[in-house]
Design an enzyme around this catalytic site. Structure first.
Site, PDB file in Angstrom:
ATOM      1  NE  ARG A  80      21.648  76.184  72.773  1.00 62.27           N
ATOM      2  CZ  ARG A  80      20.473  76.034  73.363  1.00 62.27           C
ATOM      3  NH1 ARG A  80      19.425  75.734  72.633  1.00 62.27           N
ATOM      4  NH2 ARG A  80      20.337  76.162  74.657  1.00 62.27           N
ATOM      5  CD1 TRP A 131      25.428  82.905  77.328  1.00 56.66           C
ATOM      6  CD2 TRP A 131      26.323  83.643  75.435  1.00 56.66           C
ATOM      7  NE1 TRP A 131      25.060  84.212  77.180  1.00 56.66           N
ATOM      8  CE2 TRP A 131      25.580  84.699  76.038  1.00 56.66           C
ATOM      9  CE3 TRP A 131      26.986  83.890  74.228  1.00 56.66           C
ATOM     10  CZ2 TRP A 131      25.483  85.960  75.459  1.00 56.66           C
ATOM     11  CZ3 TRP A 131      26.880  85.146  73.657  1.00 56.66           C
ATOM     12  CH2 TRP A 131      26.144  86.165  74.259  1.00 56.66           C
ATOM     13  CG  ASN A 180      21.765  75.743  78.845  1.00 55.05           C
ATOM     14  OD1 ASN A 180      22.051  76.897  79.147  1.00 55.05           O
ATOM     15  ND2 ASN A 180      20.752  75.446  78.065  1.00 55.05           N
ATOM     16  N   GLY A 181      22.625  76.794  82.007  1.00 56.57           N
ATOM     17  CA  GLY A 181      21.792  77.421  83.037  1.00 56.57           C
ATOM     18  C   GLY A 181      22.644  78.036  84.120  1.00 56.57           C
ATOM     19  CD  GLU A 220      13.900  99.388  70.462  1.00 61.51           C
ATOM     20  OE1 GLU A 220      14.712 100.286  70.195  1.00 61.51           O
ATOM     21  OE2 GLU A 220      14.106  98.186  70.207  1.00 61.51           O
ATOM     22  CE  LYS A 256      14.213  96.506  67.085  1.00 60.53           C
ATOM     23  NZ  LYS A 256      15.156  96.763  68.113  1.00 60.53           N
ATOM     24  CD  GLU A 282      16.673  97.339  64.056  1.00 57.04           C
ATOM     25  OE1 GLU A 282      16.212  97.290  65.191  1.00 57.04           O
ATOM     26  OE2 GLU A 282      17.890  97.257  63.819  1.00 57.04           O
ATOM     27  CG  HIS A 314       5.921 122.139  69.957  1.00 56.09           C
ATOM     28  ND1 HIS A 314       5.539 123.424  70.256  1.00 56.09           N
ATOM     29  CD2 HIS A 314       5.592 121.395  71.039  1.00 56.09           C
ATOM     30  CE1 HIS A 314       5.008 123.469  71.479  1.00 56.09           C
ATOM     31  NE2 HIS A 314       5.025 122.239  71.970  1.00 56.09           N
ATOM     32  CE  LYS A 349      22.148  90.895  68.124  1.00 59.62           C
ATOM     33  NZ  LYS A 349      20.919  91.665  68.360  1.00 59.62           N
TER      34      LYS A 349
HETATM   35  C1  F6R Z   1      18.665  97.566  66.956  1.00 64.01           C
HETATM   36  C2  F6R Z   1      19.988  97.146  67.326  1.00 64.01           C
HETATM   37  C3  F6R Z   1      21.067  98.182  67.447  1.00 64.01           C
HETATM   38  C4  F6R Z   1      21.881  97.939  68.716  1.00 64.01           C
HETATM   39  C5  F6R Z   1      23.071  98.898  68.807  1.00 64.01           C
HETATM   40  C6  F6R Z   1      23.846  98.718  70.086  1.00 64.01           C
HETATM   41  O1  F6R Z   1      17.765  96.510  66.909  1.00 64.01           O
HETATM   42  O2  F6R Z   1      20.218  95.997  67.534  1.00 64.01           O
HETATM   43  O3  F6R Z   1      20.538  99.454  67.442  1.00 64.01           O
HETATM   44  O4  F6R Z   1      21.030  98.106  69.806  1.00 64.01           O
HETATM   45  O5  F6R Z   1      23.928  98.700  67.719  1.00 64.01           O
HETATM   46  O6  F6R Z   1      24.333  97.432  70.202  1.00 64.01           O
HETATM   47  P1  F6R Z   1      24.843  96.857  71.588  1.00 64.01           P
HETATM   48  O7  F6R Z   1      23.663  96.775  72.492  1.00 64.01           O
HETATM   49  O8  F6R Z   1      25.416  95.512  71.255  1.00 64.01           O
HETATM   50  O9  F6R Z   1      25.860  97.816  72.112  1.00 64.01           O
END
Ligand code: F6R
Length: 613
Positions: free
Chosen positions: A27, A74, A100-101, A485, A489, A492, A508, A608
Site C-alpha cells: 500500500r 503514509w 487511516n484517513g 497522455e 499510457k 509505456e 501540417h 516508478k
Molecule cells: C507515466 C509516469 C511518468 C511520471 C513521471 C513523473 O505513467 O508515471 O511519466 O509521470 O516520471 O513522475 P512524478 O509525477 O513522480 O514526478
C-alpha cells in the site's frame, strides 16, 4: 495509504502484527509501528522506514502479549518521523490508536483538547482520537472497562469529521480491540480463538479466510471469543461473513488483476479525498506571505511525463480562471533554457512522487531566479515538498503501478481548484461564477464513478485493433494534453508506437503516417469545438484510418456518421471533461497491453520514480 492490523487471541500477537504489516507493505508507507498490551501496560515500538527496521527494533524490545495493534504510515499530516508514526497515545499512554484517513476537524478538536490540558506529542490528526477517547472516558464512569471504552469510542466517532478507519486498544481492556469504519477501508478476520482487524484482507489471509467487511458507520468489538458489530446508533447488528477464495497476490490488488486497474477504479475516491481538503488548504496557501499568490502575474508550470500533461491542462485553467499568464515546461528543459528574471512569478511543480530529479532541478533553478514555488504533490515529506514555499497534497493515496492514473486525475482537479480559488481571490471571477465552477468541481468524483462503467465497451473495442503497430490520438484545447497522455499510457505499457497530436495540427504533417486501418482515437465531446473534430474524423477516415470517436451522449449520432466506433463518456463542463475522457483512454491502454500479454504494473525499462537526471 496507511495500513492497519490488529490481533486479539490466545497466542503471542507480535509475529501476527509484523506479518500483517509486511503484507500491507504494497500500500506504500514511510514508517511503521506496533503497540501491545503487556502486563496491564502498553508497550509501543515504532520506526521510520521499512517494516524490516521495525522488526529489528521489536527484536530488541520484545513486546509480549496477546492483544496488539500495528500500522504502516503514509504521511498526510506531519512529516515521516518516529514521533508521527502510529500507534498514537493519549496523555496517560494507556490508550493507543492506529488510523487511516483524514480527520478534517482535527485542528478544532486539538485546540479544544489543549485547553482542557491535553498534551500532544505529534503533528498528526490521529493523535486527537486518542485524547478525545481519554476525555470521553472521564464522562463514562459506570459499567465495566470494556463497556466504558465502547461508549467513549462511540462518542468520539460522532465528533470526528472526515473519512477515517481506526483501531483502539486500552491497557485496562487487554482482551479487546475496537475498530471503527467511516469511508476508509476496514475489515475483520475471524479465526479460531483469535480475531483480526485490518485495512485489507492480505494482512491476515495466512491465518483466516473468513472475513467481515465493515460498512461505513459501523463499529466492531473484537475479543478472542468473537466479534460484535454495532451501528451508529449503538445498536448491535448482524455479523455477515464472507469466505475469501483469493490468493495473497490477488488479495493485495483487492481482487483486481493488476494494480493499474485497481488504481483506475480508485479514482472517484482519490478525487473525493483530494477535494475534501481543497477549500481549507488553498485558503491557507493563498493567505501565505511566503508565496503572496494574490499578486502573482506569471506562472511557470514544470513537471515530467504524465504530471507534465496535467500541468499543460493547468495552463488553460490558470489563464482562463485566474487570469494570469502561464507557461508549461518539461522540467528537464526548464533547467537548461534561459528564463528572464521577473517579479511576482510563481513556479508550480507537479509531481506524484516528489522525488523526480528533473523536477527537483527545475525547482532549484526557480529558487535561484527568485521565484516563489508551489508543489502539487502526492508524497508528504518528499524532496519537492521541502524545496517549495507551499504545498498542496493530492490525497489519492500511494500509486503502485508504474503507469500513473489516479495521480494524474487528482493533479488535474488540484490545478483546477487552484485556478478558481486564485481567480476568486484576485477578483478575476465573481462570487457567482466561482460558486458555479466549485459546484461543477465537486461533482467530478461521481461523474468519474459513472465513467468507470465504460470498461466493458472499451475492452470489447480493443479486441479488433490491439495488434496494430501504431495508434494516433487527437484532441483540441484541454483535450489536447489528454491525447498526449492517452498515447503515453498506451506506449509505456504496451510497447507499441502511439502518438498524440493537437487535432488542428495533423494536416501540417502527421496525417502522412495514417495508413489503411491505423486506429485514430479522436476526443470529441459535444462542446464548442465539436464541429472541428467532425472534420478531423472525416480527414482521417478519407486516408483509411479506423476512427474511434470518444464523445458524449449528445454527440453520439453525429460522431457515428463519421467514425467506425464510438466510446461514449458522460458529459461534464468543458474544462472538467478531460478528467472523464482520460478514464476511457486508461482503460484503452490497459486492455491493449493486457491482450498483448505485457507486464502491466512493471513495464520494461521504466521505474516508478526517476531519481536521476
Ligand atoms: C507515466 C509516469 C511518468 C511520471 C513521471 C513523473 O505513467 O508515471 O511519466 O509521470 O516520471 O513522475 P512524478 O509525477 O513522480 O514526478
Amino acid at each position: 495509504m496507511c495500513g492497519i492490523i490488529g490481533y486479539v487471541g490466545t497466542k503471542k500477537c507480535t509475529p501476527a502484527l509484523i506479518d500483517g504489516l509486511k503484507k500491507l507493505e504494497y500500500r506504500g508507507y514511510d514508517s511503521a509501528g506496533i503497540a501491545v498490551v503487556q502486563d496491564g501496560q502498553i508497550v509501543r515500538v515504532r520506526a521510520v522506514g521499512k517494516v524490516a527496521e521495525l522488526e529489528k527494533a521489536v527484536a530488541q524490545d520484545k513486546p509480549q502479549g496477546t492483544c496488539g495493534i500495528g500500522h504502516t504510515r503514509w504521511a498526510t499530516h506531519g512529516k515521516p518521523s518516529e514521533e508521527n508514526s502510529h500507534p498514537h497515545t493519549d496523555c496517560s499512554g494507556e490508550i493507543v490508536v492506529v488510523h487511516n484517513g483524514i480527520i478534517e476537524n482535527y485542528l478544532t478538536l486539538k485546540e479544544k483538547l489543549q485547553t482542557l490540558g491535553h498534551k500532544f506529542q505529534s503533528e498528526t490528526d490521529t493523535e486527537v482520537i486518542a485524547h478525545l477517547i481519554e476525555e470521553n472516558l472521564k464522562h463514562t464512569r459506570s459499567g465495566s472497562h470494556e463497556q466504558r471504552l465502547f461508549r467513549a469510542v462511540m462518542k468520539t466517532s460522532a465528533e470526528l469529521h472526515g473519512a477515517f478507519a481506526y483501531g483502539v486498544m486500552w491497557a485496562k481492556t487487554p482482551r479487546q480491540i475496537i475498530g471503527v469504519k467511516n469511508q476508509s477501508p476496514l475489515v475483520v478476520g475471524l479465526g479460531k480463538n483469535e480475531n483480526f482487524l485490518a485495512s485489507d484482507v492480505p494482512a491476515f489471509l495466512k491465518y483466516t479466510s473468513k472475513v467481515l467487511f465493515l460498512e461505513d458507520g459501523q463499529t466492531a468489538v473484537l475479543t478472542p471469543d468473537g466479534v460484535k458489530l454495532y451501528g451508529m446508533d449503538g445498536q448491535e447488528t448482524k455479523v455477515k461473513t464472507t469466505k475469501i477464495s483469493w490468493d495473497e497476490k490477488t488479495a493485495e490488488k483487492g481482487g483486481y488483476k493488476h494494480f493499474m486497474l485497481k488504481e483506475i477504479y480508485e479514482q472517484p475516491q482519490g478525487l473525493e479525498d483530494t477535494l475534501r481538503t481543497a477549500r481549507e488548504d488553498f485558503g491557507r496557501i493563498l493567505g501565505l506571505k511566503t508565496t503572496d499568490l494574490r499578486n502573482i502575474k506569471n506562472v511557470y508550470l514544470v513537471a515530467c511525463g504524465t504530471a507534465y500533461h496535467a500541468a499543460m491542462i493547468g495552463k488553460y485553467y490558470l489563464e482562463n480562471f485566474a487570469g494570469v499568464t502561464a507557461s508549461v515546461d518539461l522540467a528537464s528543459e526548464f533547467k537548461y533554457r534561459t528564463i528572464p528574471p521577473a517579479e511576482n512569478t510563481l513556479c508550480i511543480a507537479v509531481s506524484q512522487s516528489g522525488e523526480t530529479a528533473d523536477t527537483l532541478g527545475a525547482v532549484k533553478k526557480a529558487k535561484e531566479l527568485g521565484f516563489k514555488r508551489l508543489a502539487i504533490c502526492n508524497v508528504l515529506g518528499s524532496g519537492l515538498t521541502r524545496a517549495c514555499n507551499s504545498v498542496f497534497f493530492t490525497h489519492c493515496g500511494p500509486e503502485i503501478s508504474v503507469a500513473s492514473t489516479k495521480a494524474f486525475t487528482s493533479q488535474i482537479i488540484s490545478l483546477y481548484a487552484l485556478a478558481i480559488f486564485l481567480g476568486h481571490a484576485s477578483g478575476n471571477i465573481s462570487q457567482k461564477v466561482f460558486n458555479k465552477l466549485y459546484k461543477e468541481l465537486m461533482a467530478v468524483p461521481k461523474a468519474v464513478a459513472d465513467t468507470l462503467k465504460i470498461e466493458y465497451d472499451v475492452r470489447h473495442l480493443t479486441k479488433k485493433i490491439y495488434k496494430s503497430d501504431r495508434f494516433i490520438f487527437l484532441g483540441r484545447n484541454v483535450d489536447y494534453p489528454i491525447a498526449l497522455e492517452g498515447a503515453l499510457k498506451l506506449k509505456e505499457i504496451s510497447y507499441v508506437s502511439a502518438e498524440g497530436f493537437a487535432a488542428g495540427e495533423i494536416k501540417h504533417g502527421p496525417i502522412s503516417i495514417i495508413d489503411k486501418g491505423t486506429p485514430v482515437l479522436i476526443l470529441m465531446p459535444k462542446n464548442l469545438l465539436f464541429d472541428k473534430m467532425l472534420s478531423a474524423c472525416a480527414e482521417c477516415r478519407a486516408r483509411g484510418a479506423f476512427v474511434i470517436a470518444l464523445t458524449t451522449p449528445d454527440g453520439k449520432e453525429e460522431a457515428a456518421a463519421v467514425s467506425d466506433k464510438q466510446i461514449i463518456v458522460p458529459q461534464a463542463s468543458e474544462y472538467l471533461q478531460p478528467v472523464l475522457d482520460i478514464v476511457a483512454l486508461q482503460f484503452f491502454a490497459y486492455w491493449v497491453a493486457k491482450r498483448l500479454g505485457r507486464d502491466i504494473d512493471q513495464p520494461r525499462n521504466l521505474a516508478k520514480s526517476v531519481t536521476v537526471e
